[in-house]
Structures are given as structure tokens and as C-alpha cells.
Scaffold this motif. Structure first.
Motif: not given
Length: 466
Positions: A109-121
Motif C-alpha cells: 500500500a505504501a508503494l501505491a501511495c507513491a503512484v497516486s494521481g490525485n487526492y482520492a487515490q
């Protein structure tokens, strides 16, 4: 015992005191404790590092303080929602398997935070991070409680819980430096891979076998996994059924007050761990890296306070057990006095900052002591579930409340006013621990007197001979 035996070896067995019978070597127990603390540090780094990116997220996406605080609160809410199911999984499926699974989940999940494209993601990824972290605290605390004797329980669990402040220090300091040089995306995902590798290493740690809870009085026999000697409230595996588990979680008045006291104390702790870097940046005109370094001293003081005062609670309890809870009660009241003076009386300057740092010592005093007291007054077979209940209450009514409520107060009245009001929760925590101390000795005696039946001579030696 040599090496680092895998789960294929026979399980360890608890004795009547709730610790591993014929203890494994001190070296082995300490190695397990070190690994548990190290993984917990990555947990809190991933959880806390986002606060160092607040200025960059605020600038990039135009976020309010309430929206920024919600990025911290959502982790705590997710932990609260999934804490009990994950903790019950740890008691039934195994502590080390749960640790490995949960550590892997939050690292991804921490890795997913790094590729978030907007606030919702980003908000969704932060929520998933909380789902992964939900079962780690209960499983880790239960594992360590079996590896070390009861007389050291508050000390050991305080060291475990102190990984929170230490990981938070690293998250704030490294996050401030990395965000300014590498950007917020790299910062949020930097510790995902190390956490994943460490989580998978837990598959080589040996678990223990807990006794089952009986229907009549909470006593039981060692869980053989074959379903012998079952009562009406036990499953066919010998583990307590849901009804018996729920009764055990709330049977003790001490445990209930510890759930509440720990939550109230964490309202304040989460408030300052989340918002102190922003306050120092705004009020003192510091850069993100400088504010992170200054805030780190407060958090580091919490790391020291958790260990020192946890050990003090153990020493005080040697003469009168109820003093194990009186120590955090007194210190919580002291933390309120220091923090209210710093933000309600003083303004930005050397005096205020000195009081903030000193307050970091007592405000973290209950981190290990409260869960240690809970474990003392519940049956060994539901330890992880009991810590899971504490985690649920503490996250939903503690960690989730602090950052968001402070953000709301800050948007309405200013951040300094918000930080002056929030320490009132320390006084409420002190009252809860004080009330809980009144029933502690009775509840502890009830569990100690209803321990598991002795195992036949030679059984433990055969269990540990592998």
C-alpha cells in the motif's frame, strides 16, 4: 536452540504464567523481539512520513488542513475497522503468519501511495495501508508476550510500542529531507520494499500454542489442536468460540478502562505527531526539513519516555501491582500541564519549544503499559484479540480523532489554539487509568488463578528440542 527454526517445527507451549514454558534461549527471544520492533518501525515510518509532505501536497493540490489531517485519520479508521478480525485471525491462524501477511499488505500500500494521481487515490491507498497495519500490533504484542516472562511484560511491550515514536521520528526527519530533494512521491514509497522483505522473513519465526478458554471460569488446557476436552464455547480446534472470546474481552473492568485510557491518551499523541511539524514551520518560519528535525526531538522524547516509564511501571508493580496503571495516570496529568502551558500560555520561542520537548516524555508513557495491563487480565488464548480490541478503540476513538479534530479546530481558530485545547484529553486518560487501577489486582488474580493445567513432564522439552 540453534538457528531460526521455521513453522514446520512443533509449536511452543505456554505455561501457567502465560509465557513460553522452558523458555527458548534469551538470544533467540531477543532476536525475535528485534525483528518485531524493526518491522513496527517500518509500519510507523510509512504511517507518519506523509506529514512531511503536507506542505507539498497543500501546494500541489490546494488541500485544506482538514483534508490533510484526513490522510492520517483514514489510516486509524481502517485499523479500527479491521483490528478485531485481524487480531482474531492471529489467535486462530497464528501470530507469525499474520505478521508476515499484514506487513506485506501495508508495504504494498505504501508503494501505491507513491503512484497516486490525485487526492482520492492517495486517500484510498492510505486507507489500504491502515488495513495492512490492523493486525500487526495485536499479533506482535501477543507473540512477544509469550516469549518473555510476565514480570517483564510492560517493559517488553513498551520497547515494542516505542517503535512507534522511533519510526515516527525517522518518518518525519527522513521525510522532510527526502520530500525537499526527491519529491513527495518517492518519499511516500521509499520504505515499501524494505518493509516487504522484513515481513516475509517472519515466516521463519516459531509461533507458540496457547491454552483454551473454558466455559466456566476462563481456565483451560493446552490447545492440542485435536479438539480434546472441549466445552460448549470452544471450537473443534480447542480455541475459544466467538461468544467466549467476547465475554473474555469485557469480563475485566481493568481491560475496559485500559481500552478507553489508551484511546484518550492517543488523541493527544497523534495530534502532536501529525501537526507539530506544520506548527513549527508556520510559527517559527522553518523549512520542511528544519521543522521535521525540530519535531523529531518531541517524538524522540516519546520513544525514551515509553521505554523508561514502562520499565518504571514494572518496578512499581513489584510491590503493589495496581501501580502499573498509576504510573501512566500521573504522567498523563503531567503531560497536560506541560502542553497547555506551552500553547495556551506561551507563544513561539525557546521557552515554548523546551516545554514541548519535555512533554514528549510523559505523553508516551502509556504506550506499552496500557496493552501490558490488558494482557495481564485476559486469558492467554485471546491475547491477540484483546490487543486487537484495544487497537480498535484506540484507533477509532484516539488516533483517528486527533489529526482530524485538530485540523477542524485549526481551520476555525488557528493551529496554536487547537494545540492548546487538545491536551485536555490527557486529563481524561489519567482519570481512566486511575479508575482501572482499582480493579487491576483482582482481575489479574482471577486470570492467574485460572491458568492452564500442567503439561506432562518432558512434554515441553520435546516441543523445544527441534
Amino acid at each position: 536452540m540453534r538457528g531460526w527454526p521455521g513453522n514446520g517445527a512443533p509449536p511452543l507451549v505456554l505455561d501457567a504464567s502465560g509465557s513460553v514454558a522452558h523458555l527458548v534461549s534469551r538470544r533467540y527471544a531477543r532476536c525475535v523481539a528485534l525483528a518485531v520492533v524493526a518491522l513496527a518501525m517500518t509500519d510507523y515510518i510509512d504511517r507518519q512520513i506523509v506529514v512531511s509532505t503536507f506542505p507539498y501536497l497543500k501546494k500541489s493540490w490546494g488541500l485544506s488542513d482538514t483534508a490533510l489531517g484526513a490522510l492520517v485519520t483514514t489510516v486509524s479508521v481502517a485499523i479500527a475497522v479491521f483490528a478485531l478480525p485481524a487480531a482474531r485471525l492471529a489467535d486462530r491462524w497464528g501470530r507469525v503468519r499474520t505478521i508476515a501477511a499484514m506487513g506485506s499488505a501495508w508495504s504494498l500500500a505504501a508503494l501505491a501511495c507513491a503512484v497516486s494521481g490525485n487526492y482520492a487515490q492517495l486517500f484510498a491507498a492510505r486507507s489500504l495501508l491502515g488495513v495492512g497495519e490492523a493486525g500487526y500490533g495485536p499479533a506482535g504484542a501477543a507473540l512477544l508476550s509469550g516469549y518473555f516472562p510476565q514480570r517483564l511484560r510492560a517493559t517488553v511491550l513498551s520497547v515494542f510500542q516505542a517503535a512507534g515514536p522511533l519510526g515516527s521520528v525517522l518518518g518525519v526527519v527522513l521525510g522532510g529531507v527526502m520530500a525537499g530533494n526527491l519529491g513527495w512521491r518517492v518519499t511516500l514509497g521509499a520504505f515499501g520494499v524494505p518493509g516487504l522483505l522484513l515481513a516475509l522473513a517472519f515466516l521463519k519465526v516459531r509461533d507458540y500454542r496457547a491454552p483454551a478458554v473454558s466455559r466456566a471460569d476462563g481456565a483451560g488446557t493446552a490447545d492440542s489442536g485435536a479438539g480434546e476436552g472441549l466445552t460448549g464455547d470452544q471450537t473443534r480446534s480447542g480455541r475459544p468460540a466467538l461468544a467466549a472470546t467476547v465475554r473474555e474481552l469485557f469480563r475485566s473492568r481493568t481491560a475496559v478502562w485500559c481500552y478507553l485510557g489508551g484511546a484518550l491518551n492517543l488523541v493527544v499523541l497523534s495530534t502532536f505527531y501529525t501537526w507539530l511539524p506544520s506548527y513549527l514551520g508556520r510559527a517559527y518560519g522553518l523549512s520542511s526539513a528544519q521543522a521535521g528535525m525540530r519535531a523529531a526531538l518531541f517524538i524522540l522524547a516519546g520513544f525514551v519516555g515509553a521505554i523508561v516509564f514502562g520499565h518504571l511501571a514494572d518496578r512499581c508493580a513489584a510491590g503493589r501491582p495496581r501501580r502499573r496503571l498509576m504510573v501512566p495516570a500521573v504522567l498523563a496529568a503531567g503531560a497536560w500541564g506541560l502542553l497547555f502551558t506551552a500553547f495556551g500560555v506561551l507563544g513561539p520561542g525557546g521557552g515554548q519549544y523546551a516545554l514541548i520537548v519535555v512533554a514528549g516524555l510523559p505523553v508516551a508513557a502509556a504506550l506499552g503499559t496500557a496493552p501490558a495491563a490488558v494482557i495481564d487480565v485476559v486469558h492467554p488464548s485471546v491475547r491477540a484479540t484483546a490487543v486487537g480490541m484495544a487497537t480498535l478503540v484506540q484507533n477509532l476513538f484516539g488516533l483517528a480523532v486527533g489529526p482530524l479534530l485538530t485540523g477542524l479546530l485549526s481551520d476555525a481558530f488557528g493551529l496554536q489554539t487547537a494545540l492548546a485545547v487538545m491536551p485536555l484529553f490527557c486529563l481524561a486518560a489519567a482519570a481512566a487509568f486511575r479508575i482501572g487501577s482499582r480493579s487491576y489486582e483482582k482481575d489479574f488474580a482471577a486470570v492467574s488463578g485460572g491458568g492452564p493445567e500442567p503439561v506432562a513432564p518432558g512434554t515441553h522439552e520435546r516441543e523445544l528440542s527441534t
